[in-house]
Design a protein around this motif. Structure first.
Motif, PDB file in Angstrom:
ATOM      1  N   ARG A 169     106.004   5.163  64.326  1.00 59.50           N
ATOM      2  CA  ARG A 169     106.265   5.389  62.902  1.00 59.50           C
ATOM      3  C   ARG A 169     107.697   5.840  62.727  1.00 59.50           C
ATOM      4  O   ARG A 169     108.178   6.755  63.408  1.00 59.50           O
ATOM      5  CB  ARG A 169     105.326   6.455  62.338  1.00 59.50           C
ATOM      6  CG  ARG A 169     105.587   6.772  60.865  1.00 59.50           C
ATOM      7  CD  ARG A 169     106.542   7.922  60.660  1.00 59.50           C
ATOM      8  NE  ARG A 169     106.856   8.109  59.231  1.00 59.50           N
ATOM      9  CZ  ARG A 169     107.656   9.063  58.758  1.00 59.50           C
ATOM     10  NH1 ARG A 169     108.231   9.921  59.574  1.00 59.50           N
ATOM     11  NH2 ARG A 169     107.899   9.157  57.464  1.00 59.50           N
ATOM     12  N   SER A 193     103.006  11.593  54.791  1.00 56.74           N
ATOM     13  CA  SER A 193     101.634  12.012  54.497  1.00 56.74           C
ATOM     14  C   SER A 193     100.598  11.098  55.141  1.00 56.74           C
ATOM     15  O   SER A 193      99.424  11.470  55.284  1.00 56.74           O
ATOM     16  CB  SER A 193     101.413  12.066  52.982  1.00 56.74           C
ATOM     17  OG  SER A 193     101.605  10.787  52.403  1.00 56.74           O
ATOM     18  N   GLU A 194     100.995   9.893  55.553  1.00 53.35           N
ATOM     19  CA  GLU A 194     100.068   8.939  56.162  1.00 53.35           C
ATOM     20  C   GLU A 194     100.015   9.042  57.686  1.00 53.35           C
ATOM     21  O   GLU A 194      99.143   8.440  58.325  1.00 53.35           O
ATOM     22  CB  GLU A 194     100.478   7.507  55.791  1.00 53.35           C
ATOM     23  CG  GLU A 194     100.597   7.218  54.312  1.00 53.35           C
ATOM     24  CD  GLU A 194     101.203   5.846  54.060  1.00 53.35           C
ATOM     25  OE1 GLU A 194     100.579   4.846  54.461  1.00 53.35           O
ATOM     26  OE2 GLU A 194     102.303   5.780  53.483  1.00 53.35           O
ATOM     27  N   PHE A 196      99.444  11.439  60.103  1.00 54.85           N
ATOM     28  CA  PHE A 196      98.377  12.065  60.889  1.00 54.85           C
ATOM     29  C   PHE A 196      97.191  11.120  61.040  1.00 54.85           C
ATOM     30  O   PHE A 196      96.682  10.909  62.149  1.00 54.85           O
ATOM     31  CB  PHE A 196      97.932  13.383  60.257  1.00 54.85           C
ATOM     32  CG  PHE A 196      96.907  14.121  61.086  1.00 54.85           C
ATOM     33  CD1 PHE A 196      97.302  15.077  62.003  1.00 54.85           C
ATOM     34  CD2 PHE A 196      95.552  13.840  60.971  1.00 54.85           C
ATOM     35  CE1 PHE A 196      96.365  15.750  62.791  1.00 54.85           C
ATOM     36  CE2 PHE A 196      94.610  14.492  61.754  1.00 54.85           C
ATOM     37  CZ  PHE A 196      95.025  15.460  62.665  1.00 54.85           C
ATOM     38  N   THR A 197      96.748  10.554  59.926  1.00 53.52           N
ATOM     39  CA  THR A 197      95.588   9.657  59.972  1.00 53.52           C
ATOM     40  C   THR A 197      95.888   8.425  60.812  1.00 53.52           C
ATOM     41  O   THR A 197      95.025   7.959  61.586  1.00 53.52           O
ATOM     42  CB  THR A 197      95.183   9.234  58.547  1.00 53.52           C
ATOM     43  OG1 THR A 197      94.852  10.407  57.792  1.00 53.52           O
ATOM     44  CG2 THR A 197      93.991   8.303  58.570  1.00 53.52           C
ATOM     45  N   ALA A 198      97.099   7.888  60.691  1.00 55.19           N
ATOM     46  CA  ALA A 198      97.471   6.705  61.478  1.00 55.19           C
ATOM     47  C   ALA A 198      97.473   7.017  62.975  1.00 55.19           C
ATOM     48  O   ALA A 198      97.049   6.189  63.794  1.00 55.19           O
ATOM     49  CB  ALA A 198      98.832   6.190  61.037  1.00 55.19           C
ATOM     50  N   GLU A 200      95.669   9.501  64.378  1.00 53.45           N
ATOM     51  CA  GLU A 200      94.275   9.808  64.720  1.00 53.45           C
ATOM     52  C   GLU A 200      93.466   8.538  64.928  1.00 53.45           C
ATOM     53  O   GLU A 200      92.639   8.447  65.848  1.00 53.45           O
ATOM     54  CB  GLU A 200      93.663  10.655  63.612  1.00 53.45           C
ATOM     55  CG  GLU A 200      92.266  11.157  63.887  1.00 53.45           C
ATOM     56  CD  GLU A 200      91.747  12.034  62.773  1.00 53.45           C
ATOM     57  OE1 GLU A 200      91.065  13.026  63.075  1.00 53.45           O
ATOM     58  OE2 GLU A 200      92.022  11.727  61.592  1.00 53.45           O
ATOM     59  N   GLN A 201      93.716   7.528  64.095  1.00 53.57           N
ATOM     60  CA  GLN A 201      92.964   6.275  64.174  1.00 53.57           C
ATOM     61  C   GLN A 201      93.604   5.272  65.124  1.00 53.57           C
ATOM     62  O   GLN A 201      93.137   4.139  65.242  1.00 53.57           O
ATOM     63  CB  GLN A 201      92.833   5.675  62.771  1.00 53.57           C
ATOM     64  CG  GLN A 201      92.026   6.545  61.819  1.00 53.57           C
ATOM     65  CD  GLN A 201      91.924   5.966  60.416  1.00 53.57           C
ATOM     66  OE1 GLN A 201      92.584   4.978  60.084  1.00 53.57           O
ATOM     67  NE2 GLN A 201      91.095   6.570  59.598  1.00 53.57           N
ATOM     68  N   LYS A 202      94.704   5.710  65.777  1.00 60.83           N
ATOM     69  CA  LYS A 202      95.416   4.879  66.758  1.00 60.83           C
ATOM     70  C   LYS A 202      95.968   3.586  66.149  1.00 60.83           C
ATOM     71  O   LYS A 202      96.101   2.559  66.833  1.00 60.83           O
ATOM     72  CB  LYS A 202      94.528   4.586  67.967  1.00 60.83           C
ATOM     73  CG  LYS A 202      94.024   5.854  68.662  1.00 60.83           C
ATOM     74  CD  LYS A 202      93.342   5.545  69.967  1.00 60.83           C
ATOM     75  CE  LYS A 202      92.729   6.812  70.584  1.00 60.83           C
ATOM     76  NZ  LYS A 202      93.703   7.904  70.746  1.00 60.83           N
ATOM     77  N   SER A 217     102.761  20.038  60.951  1.00 58.51           N
ATOM     78  CA  SER A 217     101.972  18.940  60.368  1.00 58.51           C
ATOM     79  C   SER A 217     100.749  18.599  61.215  1.00 58.51           C
ATOM     80  O   SER A 217      99.977  17.705  60.861  1.00 58.51           O
ATOM     81  CB  SER A 217     102.849  17.695  60.187  1.00 58.51           C
ATOM     82  OG  SER A 217     103.882  17.940  59.256  1.00 58.51           O
ATOM     83  N   GLU A 221      97.796  17.575  67.516  1.00 60.77           N
ATOM     84  CA  GLU A 221      96.355  17.456  67.705  1.00 60.77           C
ATOM     85  C   GLU A 221      95.942  16.036  68.089  1.00 60.77           C
ATOM     86  O   GLU A 221      94.852  15.828  68.646  1.00 60.77           O
ATOM     87  CB  GLU A 221      95.620  17.874  66.421  1.00 60.77           C
ATOM     88  CG  GLU A 221      95.844  19.325  66.025  1.00 60.77           C
ATOM     89  CD  GLU A 221      95.199  19.652  64.681  1.00 60.77           C
ATOM     90  OE1 GLU A 221      94.421  18.815  64.178  1.00 60.77           O
ATOM     91  OE2 GLU A 221      95.484  20.734  64.130  1.00 60.77           O
ATOM     92  N   VAL A 222      96.800  15.056  67.777  1.00 56.82           N
ATOM     93  CA  VAL A 222      96.441  13.659  68.016  1.00 56.82           C
ATOM     94  C   VAL A 222      97.509  12.949  68.853  1.00 56.82           C
ATOM     95  O   VAL A 222      97.680  11.736  68.772  1.00 56.82           O
ATOM     96  CB  VAL A 222      96.205  12.915  66.685  1.00 56.82           C
ATOM     97  CG1 VAL A 222      94.877  13.324  66.082  1.00 56.82           C
ATOM     98  CG2 VAL A 222      97.334  13.182  65.689  1.00 56.82           C
TER      99      VAL A 222
END
Length: 329
Positions: A169, A193-194, A196-198, A200-202, A217, A221-222
């Motif tokens: 990213r 803002s996008e 962390f989820t990206a 986490e979901q690889k 942020s 964790e991921v």
């Protein structure tokens, strides 16, 4: 760094006027940023800027700080400062797509360390940056430190081969995209803002930001690894709507400008002092920090030389800018 409990209004309505007043007649000064409340940027604003402005104006100016993108993402709230619906912001170099001089602040591998960057931004480089922003109807009150950027990932990166194809990213800004091309990563532009989820979901393999952002942020964790590339130094600026500050009595203008400088100096101290503590925090949470070998670092520096050459050779200000940066080493 201890967390700070902050009481600040989160429900002010935007106004088309340059300045807004509360029920008691005090002037509202809204400050927007995207950092968490535990980040040095927010702490400095609360402990220094807000406190100083409200005390020295005897409450005539009510400072309201909106962290964590409460007033929109960086582009949205920076545009709000430009058009006067938001009085002030902590902004990065996002306007570089409209003004390349702003992007020059984040050219890769031009600042050696925090001392070099701080001296430059407190000196002629800071003036250069302020002049670049002034065309957009804003005044640069001070330059703060976001920090040196590192690359976090879901696997070890210790060579140029490891970077090749890494789904990384990057902010959708010219300087970053050129850096990504030079590193041969698979560029994945998206808003902060996008991310962390990206991760986490690889959907992506990694991201790059200063250590403080990586921690605050929750990206650690991921992620499993950090490459301490220190590939760019990212400054932030305190921007204030020019019409707003010009409309104030001279003594209040001075209070705001002085308070911004005080807060910025405090933020530099907090940020630089937090780096080692943050690295230890990350290590304690299972993150492996990889310091690039001398040869790997040299390869990265060599890879970005065409970016520097393009600025020097194809702008009428590039040579002067690099001379200013060099002056503060």
């Amino acid at each position: 760094m201890a967390s700070l409990l902050v009481g600040c209004s989160q429900n002010s309505n935007s106004s088309e006027s340059v300045a807004t007043s509360g029920e008691s007649g005090e002037l509202k000064l809204k400050v927007a940023h995207y950092y968490a409340e535990t980040h040095p940027q927010h702490i400095a604003l609360v402990e220094k800027f807000e406190k100083t402005v409200e005390e020295k104006t005897n409450g005539a100016i009510d400072v309201e700080i909106y962290p964590s993108s409460q007033l929109g993402d960086e582009e949205q709230y920076t545009n709000g400062v430009r058009n006067g619906t938001i009085e002030m912001s902590v902004s990065g170099m996002g306007m570089q797509n409209a003004e390349p001089k702003i992007g020059a602040m984040e050219l890769p591998f031009i600042f050696e360390d925090f001392d070099h960057a701080k001296a430059a931004f407190e000196g002629d480089v800071g003036t250069f940056l302020g002049d670049a922003f002034s065309q957009f109807g804003v005044e640069t009150l001070a330059v703060t430190a976001n920090g040196f950027r590192v690359i976090s990932s879901n696997r070890e990166v210790s060579s140029m081969d490891d970077l090749k194809g890494l789904r990384l990213r990057l902010p959708n800004m010219d300087t970053y995209l050129k850096f990504g091309d030079a590193m041969k990563v698979s560029i994945q532009p998206m808003g902060l803002s996008e991310v962390f989820t990206a991760l986490e979901q690889k959907v992506i393999d990694g991201q790059e930001n200063p250590y403080a952002t990586l921690k605050e942020s929750g990206f650690y964790e991921v992620q499993s690894h950090v490459l301490e590339s220190n590939h760019m130094f990212s400054p932030n600026v305190y921007l204030i709507n020019q019409k707003f500050i010009d409309s104030l009595p001279e003594d209040q203008q001075t209070i705001i400008r002085d308070a911004a400088k005080e807060a910025a100096a405090y933020e530099w101290d907090l940020l630089t002092q937090s780096v080692d503590e943050t690295k230890q925090f990350l290590a304690d949470h299972g993150i492996e920090i990889v310091v690039p070998s001398d040869s790997f670092k040299a390869e990265m520096v060599e890879a970005v030389k065409p970016i520097h050459d393009n600025v020097i050779n194809n702008t009428d200000w590039g040579k002067e800018y690099f001379e200013l940066v060099e002056k503060y080493k």
